[in-house]
Write a protein that holds these residues in place. Structure first.
Motif, short mmCIF file in Angstrom:
data_model
loop_
_atom_site.label_atom_id
_atom_site.label_comp_id
_atom_site.label_asym_id
_atom_site.label_seq_id
_atom_site.Cartn_x
_atom_site.Cartn_y
_atom_site.Cartn_z
N ALA A 76 0.67 -0.77 0.03
CA ALA A 76 -0.05 0.13 0.15
C ALA A 76 0.75 1.37 -0.17
CB ALA A 76 -1.15 -0.18 0.94
N ALA A 77 1.93 0.95 1.19
CA ALA A 77 2.63 2.27 0.65
C ALA A 77 3.39 2.69 -0.26
CB ALA A 77 3.91 2.46 2.23
N THR A 78 3.90 1.78 -1.46
CA THR A 78 4.76 2.49 -2.21
C THR A 78 3.60 2.87 -4.23
OG1 THR A 78 6.02 0.20 -1.93
CG2 THR A 78 5.77 1.12 -3.63
N LEU A 79 2.06 1.71 -3.41
CA LEU A 79 1.04 2.39 -4.36
C LEU A 79 0.71 3.60 -3.86
CD1 LEU A 79 -0.27 1.02 -6.67
CD2 LEU A 79 -1.73 0.28 -5.20
N ARG A 80 0.66 3.61 -2.50
CA ARG A 80 0.66 5.70 -2.46
C ARG A 80 1.59 6.22 -3.02
NH1 ARG A 80 -1.94 3.57 2.83
NH2 ARG A 80 0.10 3.13 3.46
N THR A 81 2.51 6.14 -2.90
CA THR A 81 3.77 6.92 -3.44
C THR A 81 3.61 7.61 -5.03
OG1 THR A 81 4.81 6.91 -1.78
CG2 THR A 81 6.09 7.15 -2.94
N GLN A 82 3.07 6.12 -5.76
CA GLN A 82 3.07 5.98 -7.28
C GLN A 82 1.69 6.81 -7.52
OE1 GLN A 82 3.63 1.72 -7.12
NE2 GLN A 82 5.69 2.03 -8.47
N VAL A 83 0.84 6.76 -7.09
CA VAL A 83 -0.33 7.39 -7.16
C VAL A 83 0.51 8.78 -7.62
CG1 VAL A 83 -2.85 7.71 -6.73
CG2 VAL A 83 -2.03 5.36 -6.78
N ALA A 84 0.56 9.06 -5.82
CA ALA A 84 0.27 10.69 -6.00
C ALA A 84 1.39 11.00 -6.66
CB ALA A 84 1.34 10.72 -4.40
N ALA A 85 2.34 10.45 -7.30
CA ALA A 85 3.12 11.11 -8.81
C ALA A 85 2.34 11.55 -8.92
CB ALA A 85 4.21 10.72 -8.56
N ILE A 86 1.62 10.25 -9.44
CA ILE A 86 0.67 10.57 -10.70
C ILE A 86 -1.12 11.47 -10.84
CG2 ILE A 86 -0.77 9.55 -12.55
CD1 ILE A 86 0.77 7.21 -12.02
N ILE A 87 -0.94 11.85 -9.61
CA ILE A 87 -2.23 13.04 -9.27
C ILE A 87 -1.15 14.27 -8.76
CG2 ILE A 87 -4.08 13.48 -7.56
CD1 ILE A 87 -4.59 11.29 -9.06
N ALA A 88 0.12 14.16 -8.95
CA ALA A 88 0.60 15.71 -8.62
C ALA A 88 0.66 16.29 -10.14
CB ALA A 88 2.31 15.64 -7.97
N GLY A 89 0.92 15.22 -11.06
CA GLY A 89 1.08 15.46 -12.59
C GLY A 89 0.14 15.95 -12.69
N THR A 90 -1.27 16.42 -12.71
CA THR A 90 -2.20 16.51 -13.28
C THR A 90 -2.54 18.21 -12.50
OG1 THR A 90 -4.04 15.92 -11.38
CG2 THR A 90 -3.51 14.67 -12.75
N VAL A 103 -4.87 12.32 -2.14
CA VAL A 103 -6.66 11.21 -2.82
C VAL A 103 -5.45 9.86 -3.02
CG1 VAL A 103 -6.47 11.27 -5.98
CG2 VAL A 103 -7.32 13.84 -4.43
N ALA A 104 -4.17 10.32 -3.03
CA ALA A 104 -3.94 8.92 -3.16
C ALA A 104 -4.09 7.78 -2.32
CB ALA A 104 -2.19 8.64 -3.52
N ALA A 105 -4.10 8.32 -1.20
CA ALA A 105 -4.76 7.73 -0.21
C ALA A 105 -5.65 7.15 0.48
CB ALA A 105 -4.30 8.39 1.44
N ASN A 106 -7.06 7.94 -0.28
CA ASN A 106 -8.66 7.90 -0.19
C ASN A 106 -8.41 6.12 -1.29
OD1 ASN A 106 -10.53 7.51 -1.69
ND2 ASN A 106 -11.28 9.12 0.08
N LEU A 107 -7.94 6.04 -2.78
CA LEU A 107 -7.60 5.51 -3.82
C LEU A 107 -7.19 3.94 -3.00
CD1 LEU A 107 -6.57 7.98 -7.06
CD2 LEU A 107 -9.48 6.43 -6.12
N VAL A 108 -6.14 4.27 -2.31
CA VAL A 108 -4.85 2.35 -1.91
C VAL A 108 -6.07 2.28 -1.22
CG1 VAL A 108 -3.47 2.28 -0.89
CG2 VAL A 108 -2.87 3.91 -3.01
N LEU A 109 -6.68 3.01 -0.12
CA LEU A 109 -7.54 2.69 1.03
C LEU A 109 -8.82 1.90 0.07
CD1 LEU A 109 -8.31 2.73 4.31
CD2 LEU A 109 -9.61 4.73 4.20
N ALA A 110 -9.10 2.89 -0.99
CA ALA A 110 -10.42 1.43 -1.55
C ALA A 110 -10.20 0.58 -1.89
CB ALA A 110 -10.81 2.10 -2.40
N ASN A 111 -9.02 0.45 -2.70
CA ASN A 111 -8.03 -1.45 -3.12
C ASN A 111 -7.90 -1.37 -1.47
OD1 ASN A 111 -7.17 0.97 -4.97
ND2 ASN A 111 -7.43 -1.33 -5.94
N LEU A 112 -7.48 -1.59 -0.61
CA LEU A 112 -7.36 -2.31 0.78
C LEU A 112 -8.98 -2.63 1.17
CD1 LEU A 112 -5.21 0.31 2.89
CD2 LEU A 112 -4.32 -2.04 1.58
N SER A 113 -9.85 -2.12 0.99
CA SER A 113 -10.93 -2.36 1.38
C SER A 113 -11.41 -3.13 0.44
CB SER A 113 -12.07 -0.90 1.24
OG SER A 113 -11.47 -0.08 2.36
#
Ligand code: NAD
Length: 379
Positions: free
Chosen positions: A7-21, A31-41
């Protein structure tokens, strides 16, 4: 190759992409934490697989990074907000952070939120309320491709319109600390240390379609078929091919999802459209499909403080008695035990925090491609 990512790795990767927007790093991380929490759930349909769509929506201008809620009306117990097309994971949390103290002060808060970009997993917002001992009910419409057919109809006319009810079940499970902060993930409606154990709050949270559209994307990406009763094809005939709602069919049209519970689920979907779309001012869907990638949600939420209703003691006692009564039901054929809504998500979190999040090849490929569009390499 499919992969399992912590989860922690995925949060970092996704946050980088969202920052790119164009998002600030704080917004991107939330945003990344929320999305990864959905996967975790266990709800991969509302997790990081949404990132490609967000990248496209931001490029189209339909999603506005760094937007905040605008208060159109605030009488205390009545709160009308405009999400201004900001990330739903941001404006949805801001909305609840405004509604929760008002519900505590006045006993209730009726919250309308119009024009939020995709709010993701609606249970996230109910968990914010139940973590504070509050009941919360959410009716949401989806302004995107109309992918769900009305009962008795042969094509898609509205979205997957989720509804959600959060009920706090045990004061002992609530964290003693203050409300969850903007970026903080709610505990999941209970003591995080109790995750995976029976207990915790009731979080009923589902699409009014028979299944979420995102689950059809996941099934299509995995090359799976789906059970009967989920879908009709582009001609209105029953099908088990999830691709009918993911890619345009031979005649250029899509099929549609069915509602759950036949006419009853259909009625709930219409209620979500009328409350989440019409009553919030965000608007209802009544036009042909277009190709926009933007997904706007309208949400009507009603937050209630049982302590202010004067029934707190009997509420806790009776709710607890009823839940243990339910749990005493002997397991039916094919089941291990009766569960309470919210429990499957808490169990999934406990497992996936440990095991990591599995992503199929197609979903990961789409995320990598989305990163490339904003100059971020996560491959
Ligand atoms: P689902 O069919 O997986 O149902 C989930 C609900 O059922 C949860 O409350 C869960 O705790 C409960 N549940 C599952 N198994 C259970 C069991 N054995 N016993 C008791 N309760 C059980 O959910 P879904 O319809 O696929 O929706 C998934 C997510 O998609 C939700 O979080 C929803 O908010 C979200 N969604 C969002 C949008 C949007 O536009 N933002 C649109 C549609 C759906």
């Amino acid at each position: 190759m499919p992969r399992t990512i912590q989860a922690a790795t995925l949060r970092t990767q996704v946050a980088a992409i969202i920052a790119g927007t164009g998002s600030t790093s704080v917004e991107a991380e939330q945003v990344a934490a929320n999305l990864v929490l959905a996967n975790l759930s266990g709800h991969d349909s509302h997790g990081v697989g949404m990132v490609p769509r967000y990248v496209d929506a931001a490029a189209e201008g339909g999603l506005k990074p760094n937007a905040s809620v605008k208060i159109n009306l605030d009488t205390g117990p009545m709160l009308a907000l405009d999400g201004q097309r900001g990330y739903g994971q941001i404006v949805g949390v801001q909305a609840m952070e405004l509604a929760i103290p008002r519900a505590k002060q006045h006993g209730t808060c009726v919250l309308s939120l119009a024009n939020a970009h995709h709010l993701g997993r609606i249970g996230h917002f109910a968990e914010m309320a139940t973590a504070q001992g509050l009941v919360s009910m959410h009716f949401v419409n989806v302004l995107s491709r109309p992918v769900v057919a009305p009962w008795g109809g042969g094509d898609g006319r509205f979205g997957t319109n989720p509804c959600c009810i959060g009920i706090p079940l045990k004061g002992a499970h609530r964290p003693a600390a203050g409300p969850p902060q903007g970026g903080a993930a709610p505990s999941g409606g209970g003591d995080p240390h109790a995750a995976g154990e029976p207990g915790g709050d009731f979080i009923l949270d589902y699409a009014t379609s028979r299944v979420a559209q995102g689950k059809m994307r996941v099934a299509h990406n995995k090359g799976e078929r789906v059970p009967p009763g989920y879908l009709i094809d582009e001609h209105g005939a029953p099908t088990d091919d999830p691709g009918v709602v993911v890619v345009p069919q031979s005649n250029g049209l899509f099929g549609a999802l069915m509602t759950f519970g036949e006419h009853k689920g259909y009625g709930m979907a219409v209620a979500c459209e009328l409350l989440g779309g019409a009553l919030t001012g965000g608007g209802t869907w009544h036009r042909p499909a277009d190709t926009a990638r933007t997904v706007l949600n309208g949400m009507l939420a009603i937050v209630i403080d049982p302590a202010k209703l004067g029934t707190q003691a009997s509420f806790e006692e009776e709710a607890s008695a009823f839940i243990s009564w339910l749990r005493q039901s002997p397991p039916g054929q094919g089941f291990d035990a009766v569960q309470i809504a919210g429990e499957p998500e808490r169990r999934a979190r406990a497992a996936r925090e440990h095991e990591g999040i599995w992503l199929d090849d197609a979903t990961w490929g789409e995320i990598v491609a989305a990163g490339a569009k904003v100059g971020v390499s996560v491959g």
